[in-house]
Design a protein around this motif. Sequence first.
Motif, PDB file in Angstrom:
ATOM      1  N   LEU A  21       0.806  -1.221   0.000  1.00  0.00           N
ATOM      2  CA  LEU A  21       0.000   0.000   0.000  1.00  0.00           C
ATOM      3  C   LEU A  21       0.839   1.271   0.000  1.00  0.00           C
ATOM      4  CD1 LEU A  21      -2.989  -0.918   2.341  1.00  0.00           C
ATOM      5  CD2 LEU A  21      -2.920  -0.842  -0.145  1.00  0.00           C
ATOM      6  N   ASP A  22       1.833   1.316   0.844  1.00  0.00           N
ATOM      7  CA  ASP A  22       2.680   2.516   0.886  1.00  0.00           C
ATOM      8  C   ASP A  22       3.399   2.734  -0.441  1.00  0.00           C
ATOM      9  OD1 ASP A  22       1.938   3.048   3.480  1.00  0.00           O
ATOM     10  OD2 ASP A  22       3.653   2.033   4.383  1.00  0.00           O
ATOM     11  N   ALA A  23       3.876   1.644  -1.031  1.00  0.00           N
ATOM     12  CA  ALA A  23       4.577   1.749  -2.312  1.00  0.00           C
ATOM     13  C   ALA A  23       3.626   2.199  -3.417  1.00  0.00           C
ATOM     14  CB  ALA A  23       5.202   0.402  -2.678  1.00  0.00           C
ATOM     15  N   LEU A  24       2.391   1.686  -3.390  1.00  0.00           N
ATOM     16  CA  LEU A  24       1.406   2.089  -4.400  1.00  0.00           C
ATOM     17  C   LEU A  24       1.000   3.556  -4.221  1.00  0.00           C
ATOM     18  CD1 LEU A  24      -0.841  -1.111  -4.436  1.00  0.00           C
ATOM     19  CD2 LEU A  24       0.572  -0.290  -6.328  1.00  0.00           C
ATOM     20  N   ALA A  25       0.876   3.981  -2.964  1.00  0.00           N
ATOM     21  CA  ALA A  25       0.528   5.384  -2.703  1.00  0.00           C
ATOM     22  C   ALA A  25       1.616   6.317  -3.231  1.00  0.00           C
ATOM     23  CB  ALA A  25       0.305   5.597  -1.206  1.00  0.00           C
ATOM     24  N   ILE A  26       2.862   5.909  -3.057  1.00  0.00           N
ATOM     25  CA  ILE A  26       3.976   6.718  -3.578  1.00  0.00           C
ATOM     26  C   ILE A  26       3.922   6.780  -5.104  1.00  0.00           C
ATOM     27  CG2 ILE A  26       6.488   6.771  -3.831  1.00  0.00           C
ATOM     28  CD1 ILE A  26       6.626   5.612  -0.953  1.00  0.00           C
ATOM     29  N   CYS A  27       3.506   5.670  -5.722  1.00  0.00           N
ATOM     30  CA  CYS A  27       3.390   5.638  -7.190  1.00  0.00           C
ATOM     31  C   CYS A  27       2.339   6.628  -7.707  1.00  0.00           C
ATOM     32  CB  CYS A  27       3.047   4.237  -7.670  1.00  0.00           C
ATOM     33  SG  CYS A  27       4.442   3.081  -7.603  1.00  0.00           S
ATOM     34  N   LEU A  28       1.365   6.969  -6.859  1.00  0.00           N
ATOM     35  CA  LEU A  28       0.359   7.951  -7.267  1.00  0.00           C
ATOM     36  C   LEU A  28       0.957   9.345  -7.435  1.00  0.00           C
ATOM     37  CD1 LEU A  28      -2.697   6.948  -5.019  1.00  0.00           C
ATOM     38  CD2 LEU A  28      -2.427   6.546  -7.472  1.00  0.00           C
ATOM     39  N   GLU A  29       2.161   9.530  -6.930  1.00  0.00           N
ATOM     40  CA  GLU A  29       2.837  10.821  -7.063  1.00  0.00           C
ATOM     41  C   GLU A  29       3.843  10.840  -8.216  1.00  0.00           C
ATOM     42  OE1 GLU A  29       3.547  12.867  -3.068  1.00  0.00           O
ATOM     43  OE2 GLU A  29       3.712  10.752  -2.511  1.00  0.00           O
ATOM     44  N   GLU A  30       3.925   9.721  -8.932  1.00  0.00           N
ATOM     45  CA  GLU A  30       4.844   9.650 -10.070  1.00  0.00           C
ATOM     46  C   GLU A  30       4.430  10.631 -11.166  1.00  0.00           C
ATOM     47  OE1 GLU A  30       7.508   7.659 -11.171  1.00  0.00           O
ATOM     48  OE2 GLU A  30       7.840   6.845  -9.163  1.00  0.00           O
ATOM     49  N   PHE A  31       5.391  11.027 -11.973  1.00  0.00           N
ATOM     50  CA  PHE A  31       5.096  11.921 -13.092  1.00  0.00           C
ATOM     51  C   PHE A  31       4.358  11.188 -14.208  1.00  0.00           C
ATOM     52  CE2 PHE A  31       6.291  13.715 -17.247  1.00  0.00           C
ATOM     53  CZ  PHE A  31       5.790  15.007 -17.095  1.00  0.00           C
ATOM     54  N   ASP A  32       4.727   9.936 -14.440  1.00  0.00           N
ATOM     55  CA  ASP A  32       4.149   9.176 -15.544  1.00  0.00           C
ATOM     56  C   ASP A  32       2.701   8.780 -15.240  1.00  0.00           C
ATOM     57  OD1 ASP A  32       3.684   6.197 -16.790  1.00  0.00           O
ATOM     58  OD2 ASP A  32       4.894   7.465 -18.119  1.00  0.00           O
TER      59      ASP A  32
END
Length: 373
Positions: A127-138
Amino acid sequence: MTTRQILNVFEQYQKARTAFVQAVADLSTRPQNIETLQNAGVMSLLRPLLLDIVPSVQQTAALALGRLANYSDDLAEAVVKGDILPQLVYSLAEQNRFYKKAAAFVLRAVAKHSPPLAQAVVDSGALDALAICLEEFDPGVKEGAAWALGYIARHNAELAQSVVDSGAVPLLVLCIQEPELSLKRIAASALSDISKHSPELAQTVVDAGAIAHLAQLTLNPDAKLKRQVFSALSQISKHSVELAEMVVEAEIFPNILTCLKDSDEYVKKNCATLIREIAKHTPELAQLIVNAGGVAAVIDYVGDSSGNVRLPGIMMLGYVAAHSENLAMAVIVSKGVVQLAIASRKNKKTIYRQQLPGHLDKLADTHPSTLKL
């Protein structure tokens, strides 16, 4: 043996690994191949390739695993038992955007099957890793993460709360403001999956500012987006008077009534469901819908629709009529009872008559000439 000959050995090994993962990824797209691949021990062969030194091999191995896990809960369970999830979660933070998309796909493919498998994804620290992915540029990485989070949240309130605790909700609200339509759709769907379970979870979505942005999207021309937007607003509205009032305060009426004539069946149904969820709470909310022209619009919707698509409209008219004699009369004056009688004749199943609660049932009993049944 020369240096060149030695290096050729490694090049051939790399080509063989690349050919293997590409072949498995292609074979995984066809259901008739899945059992043979599983019996051949494909999971144990793909796992070490997730850490391959060649990025394209890593990405294709993850893609193949996702396709396999997506096929059945047995294969998803094999991914969990193979201790592959922690490896994927670690890579979400370390690898490039292409690998992140593939890793998020595997997590989604595992989580979708059942609450225990979704819990296994949560327990892996995803979950934490996926939440961080929501902040990705792509935007593709954001899509993959939002999709996985939605699939986790949809199972039950506990899993949805875990998604909330990861801090994903404000980031999902930001995603529905992005220009990419596919990202908007998936983020709105995830917010709907979180909101549906309890008033508290819906309130969390509201507190993140979701309603105003969802309301703006109700008139977007994209049908698939509107389906998800109306679903999310419905899931928020259904829980309490306060939440329904907050949706109404976003000034969705009378604009959303035009969506009852949308060419997409699911847009119409989800829009009618939203109106129903608001109307059921209080006479005041029902009166607001009447004043906006909602009863006449829903009656037209019931007349123009068929099968289960018209059911939310039938229920909405019943809820409005059940609140008071005046509101029941508003349904009669708008020819609502006549339209319901026609719908009841066209559909032999008793479910349609069962959805006429309260005052509308009384009207059906006391105004037989109006019903003409």
